[in-house]
Design an enzyme around this catalytic site. Structure first.
Site, PDB file in Angstrom:
ATOM      1  CG  HIS A 212      38.857 -35.240   4.714  1.00 52.53           C
ATOM      2  ND1 HIS A 212      37.754 -36.057   4.804  1.00 52.53           N
ATOM      3  CD2 HIS A 212      39.936 -36.068   4.636  1.00 52.53           C
ATOM      4  CE1 HIS A 212      38.153 -37.321   4.758  1.00 52.53           C
ATOM      5  NE2 HIS A 212      39.461 -37.364   4.667  1.00 52.53           N
TER       6      HIS A 212
ATOM      7  CE1 TYR B 135      37.515 -28.457   0.458  1.00 50.87           C
ATOM      8  CE2 TYR B 135      39.856 -28.999   0.313  1.00 50.87           C
ATOM      9  CZ  TYR B 135      38.656 -29.052   0.996  1.00 50.87           C
ATOM     10  OH  TYR B 135      38.595 -29.682   2.215  1.00 50.87           O
TER      11      TYR B 135
ATOM     12  NE  ARG C 298      35.443 -31.079   5.592  1.00 53.24           N
ATOM     13  CZ  ARG C 298      35.956 -31.141   4.361  1.00 53.24           C
ATOM     14  NH1 ARG C 298      35.755 -32.207   3.617  1.00 53.24           N
ATOM     15  NH2 ARG C 298      36.659 -30.136   3.867  1.00 53.24           N
TER      16      ARG C 298
END
Lengths: 383, 340
Positions: A280, A289, A276
């Site tokens: 998100h 993160y 990805r």
């Protein structure tokens, strides 16, 4: 393990590389695979250019949608950036009569099912919970509760079995279903129940897992201690791992899985290893993160770049790329104007289709609301 | 269809479980898209034998023994419905429905709405519910309020074999998802059921939309559904001996609730007692009390009374007779509303 070495050769994907099916390297070179290369022999240069065009246009649309959210025109957008090969490769393997059940990031699959992508915007502008008629495209609505739709896909496949549309040998009749989901969904009970139901019923369904490495902020290691395609094997389901950024391999693997399903061979689990590249959703902040270095590794495995290298090497001329750029620009412009013109629905929409039959409670509340709303209009006129 | 002739009524004396079995059979004969799915419903015929003999006659593809996974049962039923089937799911016991709660409330209830009518999901979920059979934990629950609170679902419960026979067929014919709650303590109650070959859904969906006056009276209205209707009728008989005339309503449907029939009755009696096994707190009785207080305020001689379960987990079976609303608790509430 994901390596953060950005200096040397592009590292291989995943930890069990022997199991990774790849027909096109990140450098754009073809790889021969005894089982899967024959499955892409029908893809001539025009077909490859078609796959490239699919990916470029979907990426452009996706990028425009992200930007529309940034400009306040959409409430939210879940980008599919980086996952184009997994979605286009698998989606183009579907026959017209097959059916796909998407999660909510399957813009590329929607494109292959002939959905006007602009309709996908309605949900994220807050105008609709869906946006298209699933039966028109054999493409179900997006499902936002993770993993739920894997059961719907399996149930639909059980319906196909009862219709007798499996194993007839008639290519226009035999049908199958693809359930699209991500790495996070593999932890859900519903996904595991879907695998159970599909396995014991030999249902014609392909479980297509896009392992994009991140379930919002959680890496795949928080979902599983084994490679995800081993999950399928645990249910007795033939399972393969494919380079999800390789559109040719995704096409080949899905073609095989669908063939098995349509001919009565039951379900297949496909783990497409991809990444990805975006957030998100537009509400997410990946800098909290993951590192830029990780993103850089995957940027160099870009699904579109490698096919461009192959096309140029195999004779596609500059005029193709120039024309495609112009087409993408036009699409981008159209998306922007379309999105801004989506009207706010009338408030009465709230009460529509709650039930398929007349419902006294809904009718009473709608009447009350209408009268209440009209009361304001009367007051305004009185002033 | 007004020209069609009505065949001679064919009446059989049936227990409720058998009446549902026959209703399922009729629905399956009428529509090849109807199929049953659930745990142990095939060779065993279900733990209450409601599907007894159906797999033998209709085959394993139409009477499906599923894996032991309730979310899977409802989730695949949704997919089958999208594919054009009319699945009837059996959840073995009320307390086992919760693994499927997500599929029922987030998916099944909303699909017609979120597709703006493009997708219908005519799924029926049959649930043996309620207490009174001396069962272990999780086998005596009354979760109807949880589902009635979810828009998009219909929630119904027959109280007698005749309604059970008709309503299961109406539920299957209904394009909306229906929670079909079967009062398991009443499964063995027998009554005459008209089972003539006439199309039992011809009467529309009356049982899915309307309550019914099952005993006329003039002093107090007692509204009940499912297993509590029998209790209310017994209370009415007992009250008669004391000189009180109770009107008993069988609500039949909990979503929607037929407030019109309740209000009509309250206009006559001026007093209302609502009875159900589910806990009183946030139960169907709360909604009925609120609506009737609002709509019939000037006809009410007393506040609406509610009789039901306590705000405690369903107790051990040795105590369930203390927990369940019985004849005495209903009569106690009747006395209360009459004292005003």
């Amino acid at each position: 393990m994901i390596t953060t070495d950005t200096t040397g050769a592009i590292p291989p994907v995943g930890e069990t590389d022997d199991d990774l099916i790849q027909l096109l390297t990140p450098e754009g070179e073809r790889v021969y695979h005894e089982a899967y290369t024959p499955r892409i022999e029908d893809l001539d240069r025009a077909a490859l250019e078609g796959l490239y065009r699919d990916m470029v246009l979907v990426r452009r649309f996706d990028t425009e949608a992200t930007s529309l959210q940034r400009h306040g025109e959409l409430g939210l957008w879940p980008p599919c950036l980086g996952q184009e090969a997994a979605q286009i490769g698998s989606g183009r393997a579907l026959a017209r009569q097959d059916y796909a059940f998407p999660s909510y990031r399957e813009l590329g699959v929607a494109w292959t099912r002939g959905v006007d992508l602009r309709k996908v915007l309605h949900q994220f502008r807050g105008e609709d919970h869906g946006g298209w008629d699933p039966a028109e495209h054999n493409f179900h609505l997006y499902t936002l509760v993770i993993g739920s739709h894997a059961l719907h896909a399996t149930g639909y496949a059980m319906g196909i079995q009862r219709d007798g549309d499996v194993g007839t040998g008639d290519p226009d009749r035999d049908r199958a279903v693809v359930a699209y989901f991500g790495d996070g969904a593999t932890a859900q009970g519903d996904l595991n129940e879907a695998l159970t139901f599909a396995a014991v019923n030999d249902s014609p369904v392909v479980f297509f897992c896009q392992n994009n490495h991140w379930a919002i902020s959680e890496p795949t290691t928080r979902q599983s201690r084994v490679p995800l395609f081993h999950r399928g094997r645990g249910f007795g389901i033939p399972s393969v791992r494919v380079d999800g950024n390789d559109v040719l391999a995704c096409y080949a693997v899905t073609t095989e899985a669908l063939e098995r399903a349509r001919s009565g061979g039951g379900p297949t689990f496909v783990e497409a290893v991809t990444y990805r590249m975006g957030a998100h959703t537009t509400s997410d902040d990946p800098t909290r993160y993951r590192t830029k270095a990780d993103e850089e590794v995957w940027r160099r495995r870009d699904p579109i770049d490698r096919l461009e290298v192959l096309l140029r090497a195999e004779g596609t001329g500059e005029e193709f790329f120039t024309a495609l750029d112009a087409e993408a620009d036009e699409l981008g412009e159209d998306v922007r104007s379309y999105c801004r013109a989506i009207p706010v629905p009338p408030a009465s929409r709230m009460f529509e289709n709650v039930y398929a039959t007349e419902n006294a409670l809904v009718s009473t509340e709608r009447e009350w609301f209408t009268e209440y709303s009209e009361g304001f209009l009367t007051e305004e006129v009185a002033r | 269809m007004s020209t069609s002739t009505t065949p001679a009524p064919d009446t059989q004396r049936l227990a409720m479980a058998k009446a549902i079995n026959l209703g399922l059979r009729r629905a399956m004969e009428r529509d090849p898209k109807v199929l049953l799915m659930g745990e142990d419903i095939g060779a065993l015929g279900g733990v209450f034998r409601v599907t007894d003999g159906l797999q033998k006659d209709f085959g394993g593809d139409r009477v499906v023994d599923t894996p032991l996974a309730e979310s899977g049962i409802v989730g695949t039923a949704i997919g089958l419905a999208v594919a054009g089937y009319r699945p009837v799911c059996e959840i073995q016991f009320d307390g086992f429905i919760f693994p499927a709660y997500d599929q029922i409330t987030t998916q099944l209830a909303k699909l017609h709405y979120r597709s703006r009518g493009a997708v219908q999901v005519p799924v029926v979920i049959r649930v043996p519910y309620g207490g009174g059979i001396g069962a272990v934990e999780h086998h005596s629950e009354s979760p109807e309020a949880l589902f009635a609170h979810t828009a998009g679902l219909r929630v119904v419960s027959p109280a007698n074999p005749a309604d059970a026979f008709t309503m299961i067929q109406q539920a299957i014919a209904c394009p909306d998802p229906v929670l079909f709650l079967e009062p398991k303590a009443r499964y063995w109650d027998k009554a005459d059921v008209e089972v003539s070959a006439a199309d039992q859904v011809a009467g529309g969906q009356a049982g899915l939309n309307t309550a019914r006056v099952v005993r006329q009276g003039s002093d107090v209205t007692v509204a009940a559904y499912g297993p509590s209707v029998a209790t209310a009728l017994r209370a009415a008989t007992a009250a008669e001996a004391e000189g009180h005339s109770l009107e008993v309503l069988d609500l039949r449907t909990i979503s929607p609730i037929d407030f019109g029939t309740i209000a009509d009755s309250v206009h006559r009696t001026g007093r209302l007692v609502v009875v159900h096994e589910a806990p009183v707190f946030f139960g169907a009785g709360a909604e009925i009390a609120a609506r009737i207080s609002q709509e019939c305020f000037y006809h009410l001689e007393a506040p609406v009374a509610r009789v039901g379960g306590f705000h405690a987990p369903y107790p051990v079976s040795k105590l369930e007779h203390e927990y369940l609303p019985d004849l005495d608790r209903v009569l106690h509430a009747v006395d209360d509303v009459l004292a005003h």
